[in-house]
Design a protein around this motif. Structure first.
Motif, mmCIF file in Angstrom:
data_model
loop_
_atom_site.group_PDB
_atom_site.id
_atom_site.type_symbol
_atom_site.label_atom_id
_atom_site.label_comp_id
_atom_site.label_asym_id
_atom_site.label_seq_id
_atom_site.Cartn_x
_atom_site.Cartn_y
_atom_site.Cartn_z
ATOM 1 N N SER A 23 49.219 -17.602 8.781
ATOM 2 C CA SER A 23 48.941 -16.380 8.021
ATOM 3 C C SER A 23 48.214 -15.342 8.869
ATOM 4 O O SER A 23 47.657 -15.650 9.914
ATOM 5 N N PHE A 24 48.231 -14.119 8.384
ATOM 6 C CA PHE A 24 47.608 -13.003 9.094
ATOM 7 C C PHE A 24 47.189 -11.931 8.095
ATOM 8 O O PHE A 24 47.724 -11.864 6.977
ATOM 9 N N ALA A 25 46.236 -11.114 8.480
ATOM 10 C CA ALA A 25 45.774 -10.012 7.630
ATOM 11 C C ALA A 25 46.944 -9.088 7.321
ATOM 12 O O ALA A 25 47.750 -8.776 8.203
ATOM 13 N N GLY A 26 47.053 -8.703 6.074
ATOM 14 C CA GLY A 26 48.138 -7.824 5.644
ATOM 15 C C GLY A 26 49.385 -8.572 5.206
ATOM 16 O O GLY A 26 50.366 -7.966 4.766
ATOM 17 N N MET A 27 49.345 -9.880 5.301
ATOM 18 C CA MET A 27 50.491 -10.707 4.912
ATOM 19 C C MET A 27 50.766 -10.563 3.422
ATOM 20 O O MET A 27 49.838 -10.504 2.615
ATOM 21 N N LYS A 28 52.049 -10.534 3.082
ATOM 22 C CA LYS A 28 52.457 -10.420 1.687
ATOM 23 C C LYS A 28 53.480 -11.507 1.393
ATOM 24 O O LYS A 28 54.535 -11.552 2.008
ATOM 25 N N ILE A 29 53.141 -12.391 0.452
ATOM 26 C CA ILE A 29 54.038 -13.466 0.046
ATOM 27 C C ILE A 29 54.417 -13.216 -1.408
ATOM 28 O O ILE A 29 53.549 -13.152 -2.283
ATOM 29 N N LEU A 30 55.705 -13.075 -1.647
ATOM 30 C CA LEU A 30 56.220 -12.845 -2.992
ATOM 31 C C LEU A 30 56.825 -14.146 -3.501
ATOM 32 O O LEU A 30 57.735 -14.699 -2.882
ATOM 33 N N LEU A 31 56.300 -14.637 -4.617
ATOM 34 C CA LEU A 31 56.737 -15.919 -5.166
ATOM 35 C C LEU A 31 57.574 -15.717 -6.423
ATOM 36 O O LEU A 31 57.201 -14.947 -7.318
ATOM 37 N N TYR A 32 58.679 -16.455 -6.451
ATOM 38 C CA TYR A 32 59.612 -16.405 -7.569
ATOM 39 C C TYR A 32 59.847 -17.819 -8.069
ATOM 40 O O TYR A 32 59.830 -18.766 -7.280
ATOM 41 N N GLY A 33 60.103 -17.957 -9.341
ATOM 42 C CA GLY A 33 60.414 -19.261 -9.924
ATOM 43 C C GLY A 33 60.126 -19.240 -11.409
ATOM 44 O O GLY A 33 59.357 -18.409 -11.899
ATOM 45 N N ASP A 34 60.759 -20.161 -12.107
ATOM 46 C CA ASP A 34 60.553 -20.258 -13.546
ATOM 47 C C ASP A 34 59.128 -20.691 -13.861
ATOM 48 O O ASP A 34 58.410 -21.199 -12.990
ATOM 49 N N LEU A 35 58.754 -20.541 -15.111
ATOM 50 C CA LEU A 35 57.454 -20.966 -15.593
ATOM 51 C C LEU A 35 57.267 -22.452 -15.291
ATOM 52 O O LEU A 35 58.148 -23.258 -15.582
ATOM 53 N N GLY A 36 56.160 -22.800 -14.650
ATOM 54 C CA GLY A 36 55.859 -24.192 -14.345
ATOM 55 C C GLY A 36 56.587 -24.764 -13.145
ATOM 56 O O GLY A 36 56.525 -25.959 -12.887
ATOM 57 N N SER A 37 57.240 -23.912 -12.369
ATOM 58 C CA SER A 37 58.027 -24.415 -11.234
ATOM 59 C C SER A 37 57.165 -24.797 -10.030
ATOM 60 O O SER A 37 57.604 -25.572 -9.181
ATOM 61 N N GLY A 38 55.963 -24.264 -9.932
ATOM 62 C CA GLY A 38 55.082 -24.634 -8.830
ATOM 63 C C GLY A 38 54.538 -23.471 -8.021
ATOM 64 O O GLY A 38 53.985 -23.673 -6.944
ATOM 65 N N LYS A 39 54.654 -22.259 -8.530
ATOM 66 C CA LYS A 39 54.146 -21.092 -7.800
ATOM 67 C C LYS A 39 52.632 -21.186 -7.616
ATOM 68 O O LYS A 39 52.132 -21.034 -6.499
#
Length: 164
Positions: A23-39
Protein backbone atom coordinates in the motif's frame (compact mmCIF):
# COMPACT_ATOMS: atom_id res chain seq x y z
CA UNK A 1 -6.48 -8.85 -13.81
CA UNK A 2 -6.25 -11.82 -11.52
CA UNK A 3 -9.06 -14.04 -10.28
CA UNK A 4 -8.57 -16.18 -7.20
CA UNK A 5 -10.99 -19.09 -6.91
CA UNK A 6 -12.37 -20.83 -3.82
CA UNK A 7 -10.71 -18.55 -1.29
CA UNK A 8 -11.28 -19.43 2.36
CA UNK A 9 -10.92 -16.92 5.21
CA UNK A 10 -7.23 -17.66 5.75
CA UNK A 11 -6.43 -17.07 2.07
CA UNK A 12 -8.52 -13.88 2.02
CA UNK A 13 -6.57 -12.65 5.05
CA UNK A 14 -3.32 -13.34 3.20
CA UNK A 15 -4.47 -11.44 0.11
CA UNK A 16 -5.48 -8.50 2.32
CA UNK A 17 -2.06 -8.59 4.01
CA UNK A 18 -0.21 -8.74 0.67
CA UNK A 19 -2.26 -5.78 -0.56
CA UNK A 20 -1.55 -3.84 2.65
CA UNK A 21 2.17 -4.58 2.40
CA UNK A 22 2.21 -2.92 -1.04
CA UNK A 23 0.00 0.00 0.00
CA UNK A 24 0.91 3.65 -0.42
CA UNK A 25 -0.43 7.09 0.48
CA UNK A 26 -3.24 8.10 -1.86
CA UNK A 27 -4.14 4.50 -2.62
CA UNK A 28 -7.77 3.89 -3.53
CA UNK A 29 -9.33 0.43 -3.29
CA UNK A 30 -12.88 0.05 -4.56
CA UNK A 31 -14.68 -3.02 -3.22
CA UNK A 32 -17.64 -4.67 -4.88
CA UNK A 33 -19.71 -7.66 -3.82
CA UNK A 34 -23.08 -8.72 -2.52
CA UNK A 35 -24.15 -8.16 1.07
CA UNK A 36 -22.11 -10.44 3.33
CA UNK A 37 -19.66 -11.45 0.62
CA UNK A 38 -16.57 -10.41 2.59
CA UNK A 39 -15.83 -6.77 1.78
CA UNK A 40 -15.59 -5.72 5.44
CA UNK A 41 -13.65 -8.92 6.23
CA UNK A 42 -11.07 -7.95 3.59
CA UNK A 43 -10.88 -4.36 4.88
CA UNK A 44 -10.54 -5.55 8.50
CA UNK A 45 -7.51 -7.67 7.67
CA UNK A 46 -6.00 -5.02 5.41
CA UNK A 47 -6.16 -2.51 8.28
CA UNK A 48 -4.91 -5.05 10.85
CA UNK A 49 -1.92 -5.73 8.59
CA UNK A 50 -1.12 -1.98 8.50
CA UNK A 51 -1.75 -1.29 12.17
CA UNK A 52 0.88 -1.30 14.89
CA UNK A 53 -1.92 -2.27 17.29
CA UNK A 54 -2.73 -5.98 16.89
CA UNK A 55 -5.89 -5.51 18.98
CA UNK A 56 -7.37 -2.87 16.67
CA UNK A 57 -11.11 -3.23 16.19
CA UNK A 58 -12.28 -2.75 12.61
CA UNK A 59 -16.02 -2.70 12.05
CA UNK A 60 -18.27 -1.78 9.18
CA UNK A 61 -18.96 1.94 8.91
CA UNK A 62 -22.43 1.34 7.44
CA UNK A 63 -24.11 3.81 9.79
CA UNK A 64 -21.35 6.39 10.36
CA UNK A 65 -20.39 5.91 6.64
CA UNK A 66 -16.69 6.54 7.35
CA UNK A 67 -14.15 5.42 9.92
CA UNK A 68 -10.54 6.59 9.96
CA UNK A 69 -7.82 4.35 11.38
CA UNK A 70 -4.46 5.42 12.74
CA UNK A 71 -2.32 3.24 10.50
CA UNK A 72 0.74 4.23 8.49
CA UNK A 73 -0.43 5.80 6.27
CA UNK A 74 -3.80 6.60 7.84
CA UNK A 75 -6.69 4.62 6.39
CA UNK A 76 -10.22 5.74 5.60
CA UNK A 77 -12.81 2.94 5.49
CA UNK A 78 -15.98 4.09 3.77
CA UNK A 79 -19.22 2.13 3.33
CA UNK A 80 -21.60 3.65 0.78
CA UNK A 81 -24.38 1.07 1.25
CA UNK A 82 -26.84 3.62 2.66
CA UNK A 83 -25.95 6.38 0.17
CA UNK A 84 -28.26 6.31 -2.83
CA UNK A 85 -27.30 9.60 -4.46
CA UNK A 86 -23.73 10.37 -5.60
CA UNK A 87 -24.38 14.03 -4.79
CA UNK A 88 -24.57 13.02 -1.09
CA UNK A 89 -21.15 11.40 -1.40
CA UNK A 90 -19.62 14.72 -2.50
CA UNK A 91 -20.36 16.11 0.97
CA UNK A 92 -18.17 13.39 2.50
CA UNK A 93 -15.19 14.98 0.74
CA UNK A 94 -13.61 11.58 0.12
CA UNK A 95 -10.32 11.36 -1.73
CA UNK A 96 -9.40 14.89 -0.60
CA UNK A 97 -6.45 13.80 1.55
CA UNK A 98 -3.76 12.31 -0.68
CA UNK A 99 -1.82 11.12 2.38
CA UNK A 100 -4.53 8.57 3.25
CA UNK A 101 -5.46 5.14 1.94
CA UNK A 102 -9.12 4.83 0.94
CA UNK A 103 -11.05 1.56 1.07
CA UNK A 104 -14.56 2.01 -0.33
CA UNK A 105 -17.25 -0.64 0.11
CA UNK A 106 -20.21 -0.55 -2.28
CA UNK A 107 -18.08 1.47 -4.70
CA UNK A 108 -20.72 1.23 -7.43
CA UNK A 109 -22.47 4.11 -5.64
CA UNK A 110 -19.55 6.44 -6.41
CA UNK A 111 -20.95 6.83 -9.92
CA UNK A 112 -19.30 9.91 -11.47
CA UNK A 113 -17.02 10.32 -8.43
CA UNK A 114 -14.89 7.25 -9.25
CA UNK A 115 -11.24 8.37 -9.08
CA UNK A 116 -8.91 8.26 -12.08
CA UNK A 117 -6.65 5.57 -10.65
CA UNK A 118 -7.75 2.79 -8.31
CA UNK A 119 -7.59 -0.91 -7.53
CA UNK A 120 -10.82 -2.86 -7.95
CA UNK A 121 -11.64 -5.88 -5.83
CA UNK A 122 -14.75 -7.95 -6.59
CA UNK A 123 -15.69 -10.57 -4.00
CA UNK A 124 -18.24 -13.15 -5.11
CA UNK A 125 -19.98 -16.07 -3.48
CA UNK A 126 -19.26 -19.60 -4.67
CA UNK A 127 -21.46 -22.68 -4.39
CA UNK A 128 -19.81 -23.32 -1.00
CA UNK A 129 -20.87 -20.80 1.64
CA UNK A 130 -17.40 -20.60 3.23
CA UNK A 131 -15.52 -19.88 -0.02
CA UNK A 132 -15.29 -16.80 -2.24
CA UNK A 133 -13.93 -15.91 -5.66
CA UNK A 134 -11.95 -12.67 -5.74
CA UNK A 135 -11.14 -10.68 -8.87
CA UNK A 136 -8.54 -7.93 -8.61
CA UNK A 137 -7.67 -5.49 -11.36
CA UNK A 138 -6.61 -1.98 -12.24
CA UNK A 139 -5.90 0.01 -15.38
CA UNK A 140 -3.27 1.99 -13.48
CA UNK A 141 0.42 1.09 -13.43
CA UNK A 142 0.50 2.19 -9.76
CA UNK A 143 -1.29 -0.99 -8.74
CA UNK A 144 0.52 -3.49 -10.97
CA UNK A 145 3.00 -4.53 -8.25
CA UNK A 146 0.12 -5.47 -5.94
CA UNK A 147 -1.50 -7.63 -8.61
CA UNK A 148 1.86 -9.20 -9.47
CA UNK A 149 2.58 -9.97 -5.79
CA UNK A 150 -0.82 -11.60 -5.32
CA UNK A 151 -0.35 -13.61 -8.52
CA UNK A 152 3.07 -14.84 -7.30
CA UNK A 153 1.53 -15.85 -3.97
CA UNK A 154 -1.28 -17.67 -5.84
CA UNK A 155 1.21 -19.59 -8.00
CA UNK A 156 3.34 -20.53 -4.96
CA UNK A 157 0.22 -21.59 -3.07
CA UNK A 158 -0.95 -23.76 -6.00
CA UNK A 159 2.51 -25.33 -6.27
CA UNK A 160 2.53 -26.15 -2.54
CA UNK A 161 -0.94 -27.66 -2.76
CA UNK A 162 -0.07 -29.75 -5.81
CA UNK A 163 3.15 -31.02 -4.20
CA UNK A 164 5.51 -29.47 -6.78
Amino acid sequence: MITLYNMNEEKMMTVAAITAAQSFAGMKILLYGDLGSGKTFFVRHFIKALSKNSDITVSSPTFPVQRIYDTTPRTSHIDLYRIADPDEIEYLDIFSDETMIYLIEWAQYLDYLIPEEYLTIHIDYTDKIELRNISIFSDSEKYSLIIKSIDEWRKNNENRNSGT
